[in-house]
Design a protein around this motif. Structure first.
Motif, PDB file in Angstrom:
ATOM      1  N   ASP A  89       0.797  -1.226   0.000  1.00 49.91           N
ATOM      2  CA  ASP A  89       0.000   0.000   0.000  1.00 49.91           C
ATOM      3  C   ASP A  89       0.832   1.281   0.000  1.00 49.91           C
ATOM      4  O   ASP A  89       0.285   2.384   0.087  1.00 49.91           O
ATOM      5  CB  ASP A  89      -0.943   0.004   1.202  1.00 49.91           C
ATOM      6  CG  ASP A  89      -2.023  -1.064   1.078  1.00 49.91           C
ATOM      7  OD1 ASP A  89      -2.552  -1.248  -0.030  1.00 49.91           O
ATOM      8  OD2 ASP A  89      -2.327  -1.739   2.089  1.00 49.91           O
ATOM      9  N   CYS A  90       2.142   1.143  -0.104  1.00 48.79           N
ATOM     10  CA  CYS A  90       3.034   2.308  -0.125  1.00 48.79           C
ATOM     11  C   CYS A  90       3.058   2.911  -1.529  1.00 48.79           C
ATOM     12  O   CYS A  90       3.314   2.216  -2.512  1.00 48.79           O
ATOM     13  CB  CYS A  90       4.429   1.872   0.320  1.00 48.79           C
ATOM     14  SG  CYS A  90       5.798   2.840  -0.323  1.00 48.79           S
TER      15      CYS A  90
ATOM     16  N   ARG B  48      14.615  -8.292  -5.956  1.00 48.92           N
ATOM     17  CA  ARG B  48      14.105  -9.323  -5.050  1.00 48.92           C
ATOM     18  C   ARG B  48      13.292  -8.620  -3.967  1.00 48.92           C
ATOM     19  O   ARG B  48      13.814  -7.792  -3.229  1.00 48.92           O
ATOM     20  CB  ARG B  48      15.247 -10.127  -4.422  1.00 48.92           C
ATOM     21  CG  ARG B  48      16.239 -10.666  -5.440  1.00 48.92           C
ATOM     22  CD  ARG B  48      17.276 -11.573  -4.804  1.00 48.92           C
ATOM     23  NE  ARG B  48      18.005 -10.917  -3.720  1.00 48.92           N
ATOM     24  CZ  ARG B  48      18.971 -11.502  -3.011  1.00 48.92           C
ATOM     25  NH1 ARG B  48      19.302 -12.754  -3.259  1.00 48.92           N
ATOM     26  NH2 ARG B  48      19.599 -10.839  -2.052  1.00 48.92           N
ATOM     27  N   TYR B  49      12.009  -8.971  -3.885  1.00 51.58           N
ATOM     28  CA  TYR B  49      11.130  -8.310  -2.932  1.00 51.58           C
ATOM     29  C   TYR B  49      11.025  -9.071  -1.614  1.00 51.58           C
ATOM     30  O   TYR B  49      10.903 -10.291  -1.588  1.00 51.58           O
ATOM     31  CB  TYR B  49       9.713  -8.182  -3.508  1.00 51.58           C
ATOM     32  CG  TYR B  49       9.522  -7.033  -4.469  1.00 51.58           C
ATOM     33  CD1 TYR B  49       9.648  -5.715  -4.034  1.00 51.58           C
ATOM     34  CD2 TYR B  49       9.185  -7.260  -5.802  1.00 51.58           C
ATOM     35  CE1 TYR B  49       9.454  -4.656  -4.914  1.00 51.58           C
ATOM     36  CE2 TYR B  49       8.973  -6.209  -6.677  1.00 51.58           C
ATOM     37  CZ  TYR B  49       9.116  -4.901  -6.231  1.00 51.58           C
ATOM     38  OH  TYR B  49       8.908  -3.858  -7.094  1.00 51.58           O
ATOM     39  N   MET B  50      11.045  -8.288  -0.518  1.00 55.05           N
ATOM     40  CA  MET B  50      10.694  -8.793   0.803  1.00 55.05           C
ATOM     41  C   MET B  50       9.616  -7.871   1.353  1.00 55.05           C
ATOM     42  O   MET B  50       9.580  -6.679   1.054  1.00 55.05           O
ATOM     43  CB  MET B  50      11.917  -8.832   1.722  1.00 55.05           C
ATOM     44  CG  MET B  50      13.001  -9.796   1.238  1.00 55.05           C
ATOM     45  SD  MET B  50      14.462  -9.819   2.315  1.00 55.05           S
ATOM     46  CE  MET B  50      13.771 -10.543   3.793  1.00 55.05           C
ATOM     47  N   PHE B  51       8.726  -8.431   2.164  1.00 55.55           N
ATOM     48  CA  PHE B  51       7.584  -7.665   2.664  1.00 55.55           C
ATOM     49  C   PHE B  51       7.920  -6.883   3.938  1.00 55.55           C
ATOM     50  O   PHE B  51       8.546  -7.414   4.851  1.00 55.55           O
ATOM     51  CB  PHE B  51       6.401  -8.588   2.947  1.00 55.55           C
ATOM     52  CG  PHE B  51       5.814  -9.217   1.718  1.00 55.55           C
ATOM     53  CD1 PHE B  51       5.127  -8.446   0.790  1.00 55.55           C
ATOM     54  CD2 PHE B  51       5.949 -10.578   1.479  1.00 55.55           C
ATOM     55  CE1 PHE B  51       4.585  -9.026  -0.349  1.00 55.55           C
ATOM     56  CE2 PHE B  51       5.411 -11.164   0.341  1.00 55.55           C
ATOM     57  CZ  PHE B  51       4.721 -10.380  -0.580  1.00 55.55           C
ATOM     58  N   PHE B  52       7.480  -5.636   3.954  1.00 54.12           N
ATOM     59  CA  PHE B  52       7.624  -4.809   5.157  1.00 54.12           C
ATOM     60  C   PHE B  52       6.377  -3.946   5.288  1.00 54.12           C
ATOM     61  O   PHE B  52       6.385  -2.741   5.016  1.00 54.12           O
ATOM     62  CB  PHE B  52       8.871  -3.930   5.077  1.00 54.12           C
ATOM     63  CG  PHE B  52       9.245  -3.291   6.387  1.00 54.12           C
ATOM     64  CD1 PHE B  52       9.943  -4.007   7.352  1.00 54.12           C
ATOM     65  CD2 PHE B  52       8.888  -1.974   6.666  1.00 54.12           C
ATOM     66  CE1 PHE B  52      10.280  -3.419   8.564  1.00 54.12           C
ATOM     67  CE2 PHE B  52       9.222  -1.380   7.871  1.00 54.12           C
ATOM     68  CZ  PHE B  52       9.920  -2.102   8.829  1.00 54.12           C
ATOM     69  N   PRO B  53       5.239  -4.560   5.691  1.00 54.02           N
ATOM     70  CA  PRO B  53       3.999  -3.780   5.871  1.00 54.02           C
ATOM     71  C   PRO B  53       4.180  -2.783   7.013  1.00 54.02           C
ATOM     72  O   PRO B  53       4.293  -3.174   8.174  1.00 54.02           O
ATOM     73  CB  PRO B  53       2.955  -4.853   6.222  1.00 54.02           C
ATOM     74  CG  PRO B  53       3.585  -6.164   5.853  1.00 54.02           C
ATOM     75  CD  PRO B  53       5.049  -5.976   6.027  1.00 54.02           C
ATOM     76  N   ARG B  54       4.200  -1.509   6.684  1.00 58.14           N
ATOM     77  CA  ARG B  54       4.523  -0.488   7.686  1.00 58.14           C
ATOM     78  C   ARG B  54       3.501  -0.417   8.817  1.00 58.14           C
ATOM     79  O   ARG B  54       3.826  -0.012   9.932  1.00 58.14           O
ATOM     80  CB  ARG B  54       4.623   0.886   7.007  1.00 58.14           C
ATOM     81  CG  ARG B  54       5.752   0.984   5.984  1.00 58.14           C
ATOM     82  CD  ARG B  54       5.565   2.192   5.105  1.00 58.14           C
ATOM     83  NE  ARG B  54       4.289   2.123   4.394  1.00 58.14           N
ATOM     84  CZ  ARG B  54       3.709   3.163   3.781  1.00 58.14           C
ATOM     85  NH1 ARG B  54       4.288   4.348   3.815  1.00 58.14           N
ATOM     86  NH2 ARG B  54       2.556   3.022   3.157  1.00 58.14           N
TER      87      ARG B  54
ATOM     88  N   ARG C 192      13.327   1.581   8.223  1.00 57.99           N
ATOM     89  CA  ARG C 192      12.376   2.470   8.889  1.00 57.99           C
ATOM     90  C   ARG C 192      11.254   2.925   7.956  1.00 57.99           C
ATOM     91  O   ARG C 192      10.296   3.553   8.405  1.00 57.99           O
ATOM     92  CB  ARG C 192      13.124   3.694   9.438  1.00 57.99           C
ATOM     93  CG  ARG C 192      14.151   3.352  10.517  1.00 57.99           C
ATOM     94  CD  ARG C 192      13.492   2.814  11.771  1.00 57.99           C
ATOM     95  NE  ARG C 192      14.468   2.447  12.781  1.00 57.99           N
ATOM     96  CZ  ARG C 192      14.928   1.222  12.965  1.00 57.99           C
ATOM     97  NH1 ARG C 192      14.489   0.241  12.189  1.00 57.99           N
ATOM     98  NH2 ARG C 192      15.825   0.949  13.892  1.00 57.99           N
ATOM     99  N   GLY C 193      11.375   2.663   6.682  1.00 56.89           N
ATOM    100  CA  GLY C 193      10.351   3.069   5.725  1.00 56.89           C
ATOM    101  C   GLY C 193      10.497   2.280   4.443  1.00 56.89           C
ATOM    102  O   GLY C 193      11.443   1.503   4.272  1.00 56.89           O
TER     103      GLY C 193
END
Length: 288
Positions: free
Chosen positions: A176-177, A198-204, A260-261
Motif C-alpha cells: 500500500d506504499c 528481489r522483494y521482501m515484505f515490510f507492511p509499515r 524504517r520506511g
C-alpha cells in the motif's frame, strides 16, 4: 561551561555536559563535529537506562585506527564473560573487538553498539576513520545486512529477474506504499537495465493489518509475481490460505537491519538506499 563527567581513554575522551549547558552554537560552528556526538548509556541494576539529561561528546584522536577484520574469535573467554554478564541479551557470536582498543562491538537490539571493557559504558553512534574518510560502523552494518538477507535466500522472496543479471537488489516493500507502487510500475525498466529486484515484505502498519494480510495473500497465490503486480495495482487477491508465510520473518528482519520506511533498497554488498530511486539513477549508483 564545565563537564559533569569525563571518561578518558588512550584514543579518545568522552566529555559529558547537561543539555542546558551545551551551547548549540558550539555544535553549529563545528568545534565538535556532529558526526562524533554519541549518546552514552549507563548500566544500573542490569537495565540499560538512557542518560536523558546529558549529552556526551566523543573527542577522537586525530587518526582513528583502520578497520581490521575482527571476528568473535578475537575476543577471549574472560573478556566475553564480562560483557555477557552485564548484557545477557547479547548474542555470544556478535561480540567482536572494535577498531578502537578497549571498546568492543556487539549487536544489541538489532543495532551495532560499542561497549567498554568493564561493561559500564554502552555507546550508540558511528566510528569514522577521518584519514580514509570512511564510516567504519556503516561498513560493518553492510556486512550484517547482507548476511541476514542471504539467510533468507531467493526461495523466500518474490524475484523479478532479467535475462542477464548485472546487478541484484533486495527491496523491502509495502503493497500500500505509494512510492513502492511507483517503483513496481517501472519494474521492466529495472530489468531492462540488468537489475534483478528481489522483494521482501515490510507492511509499515505492522502485524494483523490490511497491508499485512494483502502480503500474505500475495505469497499464497499460485503466481506470486503476477499477484504482487496486481495487488500493487489495487486489485484484491483472493488466494487460499497456504499456511505459514515469510511475511513475519521479512518484517522482523527489516527491523533488525534498520529499515524504517519503504521502499528500502539493499544492494548486494549490504548498502542501504532509502526510498524510491528511478532505474537509471539506481544503475548509476550500483556501478559507482
Amino acid at each position: 561551561m564545565k563537564p559533569i563527567d569525563v571518561w578518558s581513554h588512550p584514543c579518545f575522551t568522552a566529555v559529558c555536559y547537561t543539555y542546558d549547558e551545551l551551547d548549540a552554537v558550539l555544535l553549529r560552528e563545528a568545534v565538535i563535529p556532529d558526526e562524533v556526538q554519541l549518546q552514552v548509556y549507563a548500566l544500573h541494576s542490569k537495565q540499560i537506562m538512557k542518560l536523558t539529561t546529558t549529552i556526551c561528546v566523543l573527542v577522537v584522536a586525530a587518526m582513528l585506527f583502520p578497520a581490521p577484520g575482527f571476528t568473535a574469535d578475537d575476543v577471549s573467554e574472560a573478556e566475553r564473560s564480562v560483557l555477557l554478564k552485564n548484557y545477557p541479551q547479547l548474542s555470544d557470536g556478535t561480540i567482536t573487538k572494535s577498531p578502537i582498543p578497549g571498546l568492543y562491538q556487539a549487536m544489541l537490539d538489532g543495532q551495532i553498539r560499542y561497549i567498554s571493557a568493564d561493561g559500564r559504558y554502552l555507546i550508540e553512534g558511528d566510528i569514522y576513520d577521518t584519514t580514509n574518510q570512511r564510516n567504519l560502523t556503516e561498513s560493518y552494518r553492510e556486512v550484517a545486512r547482507q548476511a541476514s538477507i542471504d539467510r533468507i535466500g531467493d526461495s523466500g522472496m518474490i524475484v523479478f529477474s532479467p535475462e542477464e543479471v548485472k546487478h541484484t537488489v533486495t527491496v523491502f516493500t509495502d503493497i500500500d506504499c505509494g512510492y513502492c507502487r511507483k517503483l513496481h510500475r517501472e519494474i521492466s525498466a529495472y530489468n531492462n537495465l540488468g537489475i534483478e529486484v528481489r522483494y521482501m515484505f515490510f507492511p509499515r502498519s505492522g502485524p494483523d493489518t490490511l497491508s499485512w494480510f494483502k502480503a500474505e495473500k500475495v505469497w499464497c497465490a499460485d503466481d506470486r509475481n503476477l499477484a504482487l503486480t496486481q495487488a500493487k495495482g489495487g486489485a484484491n487477491i483472493n488466494s487460499e490460505n497456504c499456511g505459514p508465510t515469510p511475511v513475519a520473518q521479512h518484517y522482523a528482519l527489516g527491523h533488525e537491519i534498520g529499515i524504517r520506511g519503504t521502499p528500502a533498497i539493499i544492494t548486494l554488498g549490504g548498502g542501504l538506499i532509502p526510498g524510491y530511486v528511478p532505474a537509471k539513477e539506481l544503475l548509476k549508483q550500483l556501478e559507482q
